[in-house]
Design a protein around this motif. Structure first.
Motif, short mmCIF file in Angstrom:
data_model
loop_
_atom_site.label_atom_id
_atom_site.label_comp_id
_atom_site.label_asym_id
_atom_site.label_seq_id
_atom_site.Cartn_x
_atom_site.Cartn_y
_atom_site.Cartn_z
N ALA A 1 0.85 -1.19 0.00
CA ALA A 1 0.00 0.00 0.00
C ALA A 1 0.89 1.24 0.00
O ALA A 1 2.03 1.18 0.45
CB ALA A 1 -0.90 -0.02 1.24
N PRO A 2 0.38 2.37 -0.49
CA PRO A 2 1.20 3.58 -0.57
C PRO A 2 1.83 4.00 0.75
O PRO A 2 2.91 4.55 0.78
CB PRO A 2 0.21 4.65 -1.05
CG PRO A 2 -0.86 3.88 -1.74
CD PRO A 2 -0.95 2.56 -1.04
N ASP A 3 1.17 3.71 1.88
CA ASP A 3 1.71 4.10 3.18
C ASP A 3 2.51 3.00 3.87
O ASP A 3 2.86 3.12 5.03
CB ASP A 3 0.57 4.57 4.09
CG ASP A 3 -0.47 3.49 4.31
OD1 ASP A 3 -0.55 2.56 3.49
OD2 ASP A 3 -1.21 3.59 5.30
N GLU A 4 2.80 1.91 3.15
CA GLU A 4 3.55 0.80 3.73
C GLU A 4 4.84 0.57 2.97
O GLU A 4 4.97 0.90 1.80
CB GLU A 4 2.72 -0.49 3.66
CG GLU A 4 1.47 -0.44 4.51
CD GLU A 4 0.65 -1.70 4.39
OE1 GLU A 4 1.07 -2.63 3.67
OE2 GLU A 4 -0.41 -1.76 5.01
N MET A 5 5.81 -0.03 3.67
CA MET A 5 7.09 -0.36 3.04
C MET A 5 7.11 -1.86 2.74
O MET A 5 6.48 -2.65 3.43
CB MET A 5 8.24 -0.01 3.98
CG MET A 5 8.38 1.47 4.20
SD MET A 5 9.62 1.92 5.42
CE MET A 5 10.99 0.88 5.07
N GLY A 6 7.84 -2.25 1.72
CA GLY A 6 8.00 -3.66 1.42
C GLY A 6 6.91 -4.22 0.55
O GLY A 6 6.04 -3.52 0.07
N VAL A 7 6.97 -5.53 0.39
CA VAL A 7 6.02 -6.25 -0.45
C VAL A 7 5.10 -7.07 0.42
O VAL A 7 5.52 -7.68 1.40
CB VAL A 7 6.79 -7.18 -1.43
CG1 VAL A 7 5.83 -8.02 -2.25
CG2 VAL A 7 7.69 -6.36 -2.32
N VAL A 8 3.83 -7.09 0.09
CA VAL A 8 2.85 -7.88 0.81
C VAL A 8 2.85 -9.29 0.24
O VAL A 8 2.81 -9.46 -0.97
CB VAL A 8 1.45 -7.25 0.66
CG1 VAL A 8 0.40 -8.10 1.35
CG2 VAL A 8 1.45 -5.84 1.21
N THR A 9 2.89 -10.29 1.10
CA THR A 9 2.80 -11.67 0.64
C THR A 9 1.34 -12.07 0.64
O THR A 9 0.61 -11.82 1.59
CB THR A 9 3.60 -12.61 1.56
OG1 THR A 9 4.95 -12.17 1.59
CG2 THR A 9 3.55 -14.03 1.06
N GLU A 10 0.92 -12.68 -0.47
CA GLU A 10 -0.48 -13.08 -0.62
C GLU A 10 -0.56 -14.52 -1.07
O GLU A 10 0.36 -15.05 -1.67
CB GLU A 10 -1.16 -12.23 -1.69
CG GLU A 10 -1.21 -10.75 -1.40
CD GLU A 10 -1.80 -9.97 -2.55
OE1 GLU A 10 -2.69 -9.17 -2.29
OE2 GLU A 10 -1.37 -10.18 -3.71
N LEU A 11 -1.70 -15.12 -0.79
CA LEU A 11 -2.01 -16.42 -1.37
C LEU A 11 -2.77 -16.14 -2.66
O LEU A 11 -3.64 -15.27 -2.70
CB LEU A 11 -2.90 -17.24 -0.43
CG LEU A 11 -2.26 -17.69 0.88
CD1 LEU A 11 -3.29 -18.43 1.72
CD2 LEU A 11 -1.06 -18.57 0.61
N VAL A 12 -2.43 -16.86 -3.70
CA VAL A 12 -3.12 -16.74 -4.97
C VAL A 12 -3.80 -18.08 -5.22
O VAL A 12 -3.14 -19.12 -5.24
CB VAL A 12 -2.15 -16.40 -6.13
CG1 VAL A 12 -2.90 -16.33 -7.44
CG2 VAL A 12 -1.42 -15.09 -5.84
N VAL A 13 -5.12 -18.04 -5.39
CA VAL A 13 -5.89 -19.26 -5.60
C VAL A 13 -6.49 -19.22 -7.00
O VAL A 13 -7.27 -18.32 -7.32
CB VAL A 13 -7.01 -19.40 -4.55
CG1 VAL A 13 -7.75 -20.72 -4.73
CG2 VAL A 13 -6.45 -19.28 -3.14
N ALA A 14 -6.10 -20.17 -7.84
CA ALA A 14 -6.64 -20.26 -9.19
C ALA A 14 -8.05 -20.82 -9.09
O ALA A 14 -8.25 -21.95 -8.66
CB ALA A 14 -5.76 -21.15 -10.05
N VAL A 15 -9.04 -20.01 -9.47
CA VAL A 15 -10.43 -20.45 -9.35
C VAL A 15 -11.08 -20.73 -10.69
O VAL A 15 -12.16 -21.30 -10.74
CB VAL A 15 -11.29 -19.42 -8.57
CG1 VAL A 15 -10.85 -19.34 -7.14
CG2 VAL A 15 -11.27 -18.07 -9.24
N GLY A 16 -10.45 -20.35 -11.77
CA GLY A 16 -11.08 -20.54 -13.07
C GLY A 16 -12.33 -19.70 -13.16
O GLY A 16 -12.52 -18.73 -12.44
N ALA A 17 -13.23 -20.06 -14.05
CA ALA A 17 -14.46 -19.29 -14.24
C ALA A 17 -15.65 -19.97 -13.60
O ALA A 17 -16.78 -19.57 -13.80
CB ALA A 17 -14.71 -19.09 -15.73
#
Length: 114
Positions: free
Chosen positions: A39-55
């Motif tokens: 986010a603009p007010d945060e330093m570094g990279v946010v770690t996220e889970l990415v879930v492939a859901v398809g359509a």
């Protein structure tokens, strides 16, 4: 490119959520860890889970149900941010949402109305 959902979790909960999602047969093999934008007010990279859901709407329903069950099981205050395939985003707090599943399902299924 397969549509995916991004989930950012606060604190030390990321590995626990990843394990929980991978234990769900329909989601097994669809969960990855990736760096997101800070986010603009945060330093570094946010770690996220990415879930492939398809359509598939049923896949979104499975993910919504699984994340909701995980939230209910938490003993501490947990906040997560879910970004749907269409970019729609919500933040859910485990102790302050009456019907988390309905909110999560709304975000996940919004991109499927084609």
């Amino acid at each position: 490119m397969t549509p995916s959902v991004r989930i950012a979790v606060d604190g030390d909960e990321m590995p626990l959520l990843r394990e929980w999602l991978n234990a769900e047969p329909e989601l097994r093999g669809r969960v990855m860890v990736a760096g997101g934008e800070a986010a603009p007010d945060e330093m570094g990279v946010v770690t996220e889970l990415v879930v492939a859901v398809g359509a598939a709407v049923p896949m979104a329903s499975v993910l919504a149900r699984t994340v909701t069950t995980w939230l209910v099981q938490r003993r501490s205050d947990v906040t997560l941010t879910i970004t749907g395939a269409d970019g729609k985003k919500i933040t859910v707090n485990a102790k302050r949402v009456k019907d988390a599943e309905a909110l999560i399902r709304d975000v996940l299924e919004s991109g499927d109305a084609s």
